[in-house]
Design a protein around this motif. Structure first.
Motif, mmCIF file in Angstrom:
data_model
loop_
_atom_site.group_PDB
_atom_site.id
_atom_site.type_symbol
_atom_site.label_atom_id
_atom_site.label_comp_id
_atom_site.label_asym_id
_atom_site.label_seq_id
_atom_site.Cartn_x
_atom_site.Cartn_y
_atom_site.Cartn_z
ATOM 1 N N LEU A 93 0.886 -1.173 0.000
ATOM 2 C CA LEU A 93 0.000 0.000 0.000
ATOM 3 C C LEU A 93 0.919 1.217 0.000
ATOM 4 C CD1 LEU A 93 -3.078 0.790 0.470
ATOM 5 C CD2 LEU A 93 -2.434 1.077 2.841
ATOM 6 N N ASP A 94 0.813 2.025 -1.045
ATOM 7 C CA ASP A 94 1.800 3.096 -1.116
ATOM 8 C C ASP A 94 1.451 4.260 -0.202
ATOM 9 O OD1 ASP A 94 -0.047 4.686 -2.516
ATOM 10 O OD2 ASP A 94 0.472 3.670 -4.373
ATOM 11 N N GLU A 95 2.463 5.056 0.027
ATOM 12 C CA GLU A 95 2.369 6.159 0.975
ATOM 13 C C GLU A 95 1.241 7.132 0.597
ATOM 14 O OE1 GLU A 95 4.545 5.918 3.506
ATOM 15 O OE2 GLU A 95 3.592 7.599 4.524
ATOM 16 N N LYS A 96 1.114 7.344 -0.706
ATOM 17 C CA LYS A 96 0.142 8.333 -1.181
ATOM 18 C C LYS A 96 -1.287 7.916 -0.815
ATOM 19 C CE LYS A 96 -1.197 10.365 -5.499
ATOM 20 N NZ LYS A 96 -1.186 10.014 -6.918
ATOM 21 N N THR A 97 -1.596 6.647 -1.079
ATOM 22 C CA THR A 97 -2.926 6.151 -0.762
ATOM 23 C C THR A 97 -3.167 6.198 0.740
ATOM 24 O OG1 THR A 97 -2.280 4.506 -2.385
ATOM 25 C CG2 THR A 97 -4.507 4.338 -1.510
ATOM 26 N N LYS A 98 -2.109 5.839 1.469
ATOM 27 C CA LYS A 98 -2.240 5.820 2.923
ATOM 28 C C LYS A 98 -2.603 7.208 3.442
ATOM 29 C CE LYS A 98 0.286 6.122 7.017
ATOM 30 N NZ LYS A 98 1.488 6.770 7.459
ATOM 31 N N VAL A 99 -1.872 8.220 2.955
ATOM 32 C CA VAL A 99 -2.140 9.589 3.394
ATOM 33 C C VAL A 99 -3.549 10.013 2.987
ATOM 34 C CG1 VAL A 99 -1.437 11.993 3.118
ATOM 35 C CG2 VAL A 99 0.288 10.211 3.377
ATOM 36 N N ALA A 100 -3.926 9.623 1.752
ATOM 37 C CA ALA A 100 -5.269 9.973 1.275
ATOM 38 C C ALA A 100 -6.329 9.343 2.168
ATOM 39 C CB ALA A 100 -5.440 9.505 -0.166
ATOM 40 N N ASN A 101 -6.128 8.079 2.548
ATOM 41 C CA ASN A 101 -7.089 7.399 3.416
ATOM 42 C C ASN A 101 -7.158 8.056 4.785
ATOM 43 O OD1 ASN A 101 -7.810 5.554 1.514
ATOM 44 N ND2 ASN A 101 -6.466 3.928 2.269
ATOM 45 N N GLU A 102 -5.977 8.440 5.296
ATOM 46 C CA GLU A 102 -5.964 9.090 6.607
ATOM 47 C C GLU A 102 -6.749 10.381 6.564
ATOM 48 O OE1 GLU A 102 -1.901 9.573 7.756
ATOM 49 O OE2 GLU A 102 -1.814 7.567 8.642
ATOM 50 N N ARG A 103 -6.508 11.130 5.497
ATOM 51 C CA ARG A 103 -7.189 12.419 5.390
ATOM 52 C C ARG A 103 -8.695 12.196 5.233
ATOM 53 N NH1 ARG A 103 -4.558 15.150 0.967
ATOM 54 N NH2 ARG A 103 -2.727 15.192 2.288
ATOM 55 N N GLY A 104 -9.013 11.288 4.347
ATOM 56 C CA GLY A 104 -10.428 11.016 4.077
ATOM 57 C C GLY A 104 -11.162 10.537 5.312
ATOM 58 N N SER A 105 -10.546 9.622 6.042
ATOM 59 C CA SER A 105 -11.258 9.041 7.171
ATOM 60 C C SER A 105 -11.393 10.034 8.312
ATOM 61 C CB SER A 105 -10.561 7.768 7.651
ATOM 62 O OG SER A 105 -9.237 8.046 8.027
ATOM 63 N N SER A 106 -10.370 10.888 8.509
ATOM 64 C CA SER A 106 -10.522 11.835 9.605
ATOM 65 C C SER A 106 -11.526 12.920 9.231
ATOM 66 C CB SER A 106 -9.163 12.449 9.988
ATOM 67 O OG SER A 106 -8.696 13.256 8.942
ATOM 68 N N LYS A 107 -11.625 13.194 7.940
ATOM 69 C CA LYS A 107 -12.632 14.139 7.462
ATOM 70 C C LYS A 107 -14.026 13.598 7.753
ATOM 71 C CE LYS A 107 -12.664 17.106 3.385
ATOM 72 N NZ LYS A 107 -12.300 17.074 1.971
ATOM 73 N N ALA A 108 -14.188 12.287 7.590
ATOM 74 C CA ALA A 108 -15.482 11.663 7.832
ATOM 75 C C ALA A 108 -15.711 11.408 9.317
ATOM 76 C CB ALA A 108 -15.559 10.338 7.058
ATOM 77 N N GLY A 109 -14.710 11.824 10.138
ATOM 78 C CA GLY A 109 -14.858 11.628 11.576
ATOM 79 C C GLY A 109 -14.626 10.196 12.009
ATOM 80 N N LYS A 110 -13.898 9.455 11.186
ATOM 81 C CA LYS A 110 -13.666 8.049 11.507
ATOM 82 C C LYS A 110 -12.187 7.748 11.347
ATOM 83 C CE LYS A 110 -18.028 6.043 9.915
ATOM 84 N NZ LYS A 110 -18.885 7.177 9.722
ATOM 85 N N SER A 111 -11.346 8.518 12.030
ATOM 86 C CA SER A 111 -9.915 8.374 11.763
ATOM 87 C C SER A 111 -9.400 6.991 12.141
ATOM 88 C CB SER A 111 -9.133 9.455 12.492
ATOM 89 O OG SER A 111 -9.500 9.455 13.851
ATOM 90 N N SER A 112 -10.104 6.319 13.050
ATOM 91 C CA SER A 112 -9.615 4.991 13.435
ATOM 92 C C SER A 112 -9.795 3.972 12.316
ATOM 93 C CB SER A 112 -10.335 4.515 14.693
ATOM 94 O OG SER A 112 -11.690 4.290 14.418
ATOM 95 N N PHE A 113 -10.537 4.364 11.284
ATOM 96 C CA PHE A 113 -10.762 3.420 10.190
ATOM 97 C C PHE A 113 -9.775 3.600 9.027
ATOM 98 C CE2 PHE A 113 -14.949 3.271 12.220
ATOM 99 C CZ PHE A 113 -15.129 1.918 12.291
ATOM 100 N N SER A 114 -8.763 4.465 9.253
ATOM 101 C CA SER A 114 -7.940 4.821 8.101
ATOM 102 C C SER A 114 -7.253 3.606 7.492
ATOM 103 C CB SER A 114 -6.911 5.882 8.491
ATOM 104 O OG SER A 114 -5.848 5.278 9.183
ATOM 105 N N TRP A 115 -6.802 2.655 8.311
ATOM 106 C CA TRP A 115 -6.134 1.479 7.754
ATOM 107 C C TRP A 115 -7.133 0.598 7.028
ATOM 108 C CZ3 TRP A 115 -1.300 1.909 7.134
ATOM 109 C CH2 TRP A 115 -0.511 2.587 8.073
ATOM 110 N N ALA A 116 -8.313 0.490 7.597
ATOM 111 C CA ALA A 116 -9.320 -0.376 6.991
ATOM 112 C C ALA A 116 -9.737 0.144 5.618
ATOM 113 C CB ALA A 116 -10.536 -0.493 7.901
ATOM 114 N N TRP A 117 -9.621 1.463 5.428
ATOM 115 C CA TRP A 117 -10.031 2.039 4.148
ATOM 116 C C TRP A 117 -9.179 1.522 2.999
ATOM 117 C CZ3 TRP A 117 -12.272 7.581 3.596
ATOM 118 C CH2 TRP A 117 -13.402 7.680 4.421
ATOM 119 N N GLY A 118 -7.994 1.010 3.344
ATOM 120 C CA GLY A 118 -7.164 0.412 2.309
ATOM 121 C C GLY A 118 -7.852 -0.766 1.662
ATOM 122 N N LEU A 119 -8.752 -1.412 2.403
ATOM 123 C CA LEU A 119 -9.463 -2.568 1.848
ATOM 124 C C LEU A 119 -10.940 -2.305 1.629
ATOM 125 C CD1 LEU A 119 -7.315 -4.310 4.186
ATOM 126 C CD2 LEU A 119 -7.849 -5.692 2.168
#
Lengths: 412, 460
Positions: B53-79
């Protein structure tokens, strides 16, 4: 159904004249008419005449014929009729889609048809039909408590509780119409939704599915009829939420005010465990639905069946099934509640029918309760399985395979 | 270029042996466990640690999930890729990923844990050789997942019934109980007897204490966060364990069977399907029959791990690009096979089943859902033929009245008619003795799995 006339003596010999009004009435008639009965009803017959010169001339004649029944075919309107008319407006008027064909030989004299000629009556709504059971005239049956019970039930005014249910899963949906005595599967639809591995195609597939469901609802759910008590959307997961949101938004967008109102007032979302038709049983167990449908036949059936299976699990010796075990228990007056499928009363062998009627009467005399399940309901189909151990299938499938032909009667 | 069948099988055997010598064996792994145990998060983190999982996607997921108020799901968003999964913070369908450890090429099937999506989980488990069970170690969570109505037990029984014999248990979220060794031991001690009782061999069980969110003991066990664990744990990391998974023997000579688990529009022409080869070998240019049905399709391209290959052998998860076929004939749950080696179609068959822990017993006439690969169809248990002693296989009682929990029995199953015709549509099925993969079935009712079994004889 309306009862026009009834004349039955104390031995159960006599006739009843009935006027069917909707699909359910066809079902009742199917349960009433047995092999050997005399049935009189309106028929259309093509009469051919040969002139002296040999030219033939044929004309359609409308007349009343009396048949000695040799077979009865029932076909619930399995969506084919409804699907054929793709005009959405047709759903607003409650159309009768069930059909009943009675075939037999003509037994009454009339100017057009020879005695003994074969004919098939296509029973239509609002046309009187007379059923005569008289051993002297060759009927092997008489009016017994069960058949009189059916007549009584069928002439209760009002169409009973009507519920439309959409049981759906991701990519598939079944549209069902439940009435007091039968469940009709109006339509099934399946849309291939690519699974999530395929990225954006998943969402596109889902949207296609939702819009198909919307079309299905406008076509198959009679949301404009006031008799409709509830529109149930049932599914596992969250499909129902997504479907309902979509349908509501779409109804507003397309300006379908009737649908929007119906959804607002009659919609119930229910969680079920599988997207198959038999989940309807779970729908009926839902307290919200059960409260609305309280005292209806299928709600009672569902509850009785549920109780039976629970007892089978918890107190095995108090729950028995299968014809042998049950008649054993009835002989010993040990039956509190008898669950029996109406399928058994359609047995063409009069002895067999008599046996089951006696069973019901015996239970009722001893203060027990007999619940006769309609095999057109999910619960009835479920109960038909255990009771039919030996002669399963043949009856069920022959009924469902009933040919359908609409408009005019079939002739040979 | 295409080979004659015999040549192809020889070639496949040769190449696979070579691969084994090189030490890169292919194995597929299904990730199972109760809802919210952290399956997707663990896999997301693992994929990142292994560089999938590349760094770019990871950062995008982190940003996206914290925006949605679900930052704890950032890793899960990879799948969890779909909008709905992300909104609800729950996996709903199998996610397919692949990763590579020093000695293994692993296909990962991340299963949903929520009980409404068990059908999807089954579809994934049928494609797996091994399982990774994730349990939540935090207080109360393990108990609710392992208790009655929790998915831990059901998932384990399901994967075992589907032929998975190796399980790695990842005891997750240990950081939330301050790396309490007693808690970890307690969980292992509760799980072990159940696993053995379910039919897993003790020698094939592995336990790993992990904290997925922080990545402790996944790929490596070092750094500040891992201090608590290192005090008492010095065993292998999760990746070390994954690296030792043994792929089962592949039957390349068996007839070709590919159960379709997904149909979609791939890039280029034709329709793409994905699924796992249950047996045999498939090569480009071959004509395949789609069962049930009379249609055929031609294989235009085969992709394994997103690379085109000229052929693929049993055990690999493939994506086939098919041409000369109308996509309407390709449905999830269909089986692809060679026109010369058809799978028999069944509507009535007998099966030997083991009844799970159920409250309402199975009677004849019980309405069930039959699961076979990615297909589920309504069916009826029409006859209870006999109860069977599980050890010896002897008949205990003929024509039992009911099947209570824990019983093994021989039953007859009939598919229920669906559609207008009143005739049941047959499904492709083979007796277990002919093909193990094609002969395993599961029965579910009212949202719980009530029995698992193997097909013994097909009647019609």
């Amino acid at each position: 159904m309306k009862q026009v006339n009834k004349h039955i003596d104390k031995h159960g010999v006599g006739h009843v004249t009935l006027r069917p009004e909707d699909d359910q009435d066809m079902w009742h008639l199917y349960n009433l008419i047995q092999q050997g009965d005399l049935v009189r009803g309106p028929a259309v017959r093509r009469v051919q005449s040969v002139s002296a010169t040999g030219s033939t001339d044929s004309q359609r004649v409308r007349l009343n014929l009396t048949l000695q029944v040799s077979s009865v075919l029932f076909s619930a309107g399995d969506g084919e009729g409804a699907a054929a008319s793709n005009d959405p407006s047709s759903s607003s008027t409650a159309t009768s889609t069930a059909s009943l064909h009675i075939s037999g030989r003509v037994t009454s004299e009339n100017p057009h048809v020879r005695m003994g000629a074969h004919h098939t009556l296509d029973v239509e709504t609002n046309r009187d039909i007379r059923i005569e059971k008289d051993p002297v005239s060759g009927s092997q049956h008489v009016w017994d408590s069960v058949s009189l019970g059916v007549v009584e039930q069928s002439i209760v005014p009002g169409r009973g509780a009507e519920v439309a249910a959409v049981v759906c899963g991701e990519g598939q949906a079944v549209f069902c119409l439940l009435s007091e005595h039968m469940t009709v599967i109006a339509n099934r639809l399946k849309v291939n939704v690519p699974r999530k591995a395929s990225g954006s195609q998943h969402d596109a597939g889902l949207n296609k599915f939702y819009s198909a469901v919307y079309d299905g609802i406008t076509r198959h759910v009679p949301y404009q009829t006031p008799e409709l008590k509830a529109i149930v959307v049932a599914s596992p997961g969250w499909v129902r939420d997504a479907v309902v949101d979509y349908v509501q938004a779409e109804a507003t967008k397309r300006g379908n005010k009737a649908l929007a109102t119906a959804l607002r007032t009659k919609l119930v979302k229910v969680h079920v465990n599988s997207p198959h038709v038999h989940s309807l049983m779970e729908v009926l167990k839902n307290p919200q639905i059960a409260a609305q449908l309280n005292e209806t036949k299928f709600a009672r059936e569902g509850m009785a069946l549920d109780k039976f299976f629970k007892m089978l699990g918890s107190d095995e010796l108090r729950a028995w099934y299968g014809p042998d075990h049950v008649s054993f228990a009835v002989d010993r007056a040990a039956v509190g509640t008898l669950l029996i499928s109406d399928e058994l009363f359609r047995a063409s062998d009069p002895g067999l029918r008599k046996k089951y009627v006696a069973m019901v009467e015996a239970v009722q005399q001893k203060g027990g309760e007999a619940v006769i399940f309609s095999s057109m309901h999910e619960s009835g189909q479920r109960i038909a399985q255990p009771t039919h151990r030996n002669r399963r299938d043949s009856d069920i499938s022959s009924r469902r395979r009933g040919r359908r032909s609409r408009g005019g009667s079939v002739q040979w | 270029m295409s080979y004659a069948r015999e040549k192809l099988i020889e070639e496949a055997v040769r190449v696979l042996e070579e691969q084994e010598k090189m030490g890169k064996k292919g194995v597929s792994l299904v990730v199972i466990g109760h809802v919210d145990a952290g399956k997707s998060t663990l896999m997301g983190r693992l994929l990142y640690d292994l560089g999938r999982l590349d760094e770019k996607t990871k950062v995008a997921n982190e940003r996206g999930s914290s925006k949605a108020g679900k930052s704890s799901f950032s890793w899960a968003w990879g799948l969890d890729g779909t909008t709905e999964e992300r909104e609800r913070g729950i996996t709903m369908d199998i996610a397919l990923q692949s990763m590579s450890t020093p000695h293994r090429q692993i296909t990962i099937l991340d299963a949903p844990g929520h009980k409404d999506f068990v059908p999807n989980m089954i579809s994934g488990a049928t494609q797996a050789d091994c399982a990774l069970l994730v349990v939540d170690a935090s207080t109360g969570e393990f108990e609710s997942g392992f208790g009655r109505g929790g998915q831990t037990r059901e998932h384990l029984l399901l994967v075992r019934s589907l032929g998975v014999s190796q399980v790695i248990v990842a005891v997750n979220k240990l950081d939330q109980v301050n790396w309490d060794k007693d808690r970890y031991d307690d969980i292992c001690d509760q799980l072990r007897p159940f696993l053995i009782q379910s039919g897993f061999r003790e020698s094939k069980l592995r336990f790993a204490p992990v904290a997925a969110m922080m990545g402790v003991n996944l790929a490596e066990c070092e750094g500040e966060e891992a201090k608590g664990l290192l005090e008492w744990y010095s065993g292998p990391t999760l990746v070390d364990m994954l690296d030792k998974l043994e792929p089962p023997a592949r039957d390349l000579k068996a007839p070709l069977r590919i159960p379709i688990s997904n149909v979609f529009k791939g890039s280029g022409s034709g329709t793409s399907i994905s699924g796992r080869l249950c047996g045999g070998v498939v090569q480009v240019g071959e004509k395949l029959r789609i069962l049930p049905g009379d249609e055929t399709a031609v294989v235009k391209n085969i992709y394994v791990e997103e690379e085109t290959v000229p052929w693929a052998a049993a055990g690999s998860n493939v994506m086939l690009q098919l041409t000369s076929v109308d996509p309407v004939y390709l449905n999830i749950g269909n089986i692809l096979c060679l026109p010369t080696e058809l799978v028999p179609l069944a509507t009535v068959f007998t099966a030997r089943v083991i009844v799970f822990d159920i409250e309402v017993p199975i009677t004849s006439g019980a309405a069930v859902e039959l699961y076979h690969h990615s297909k589920d169809v309504p069916a009826t248990v029409t006859k209870l033929l006999a109860t069977i002693d599980r050890g010896s296989g002897n008949v205990l009682k003929k024509n039992p009245r009911v099947l209570a929990k824990g019983i093994s029995a021989e039953v007859q199953i009939t598919l229920r008619p669906s559609g207008y015709s009143g005739v049941a549509r047959p499904i492709p099925l083979e007796p277990f003795t002919v093909s193990k993969d094609m002969g395993r079935i599961l029965l579910r009712r009212g949202g719980e799995t009530i029995a698992a079994g193997i097909v013994s004889e097909i009647f019609a």
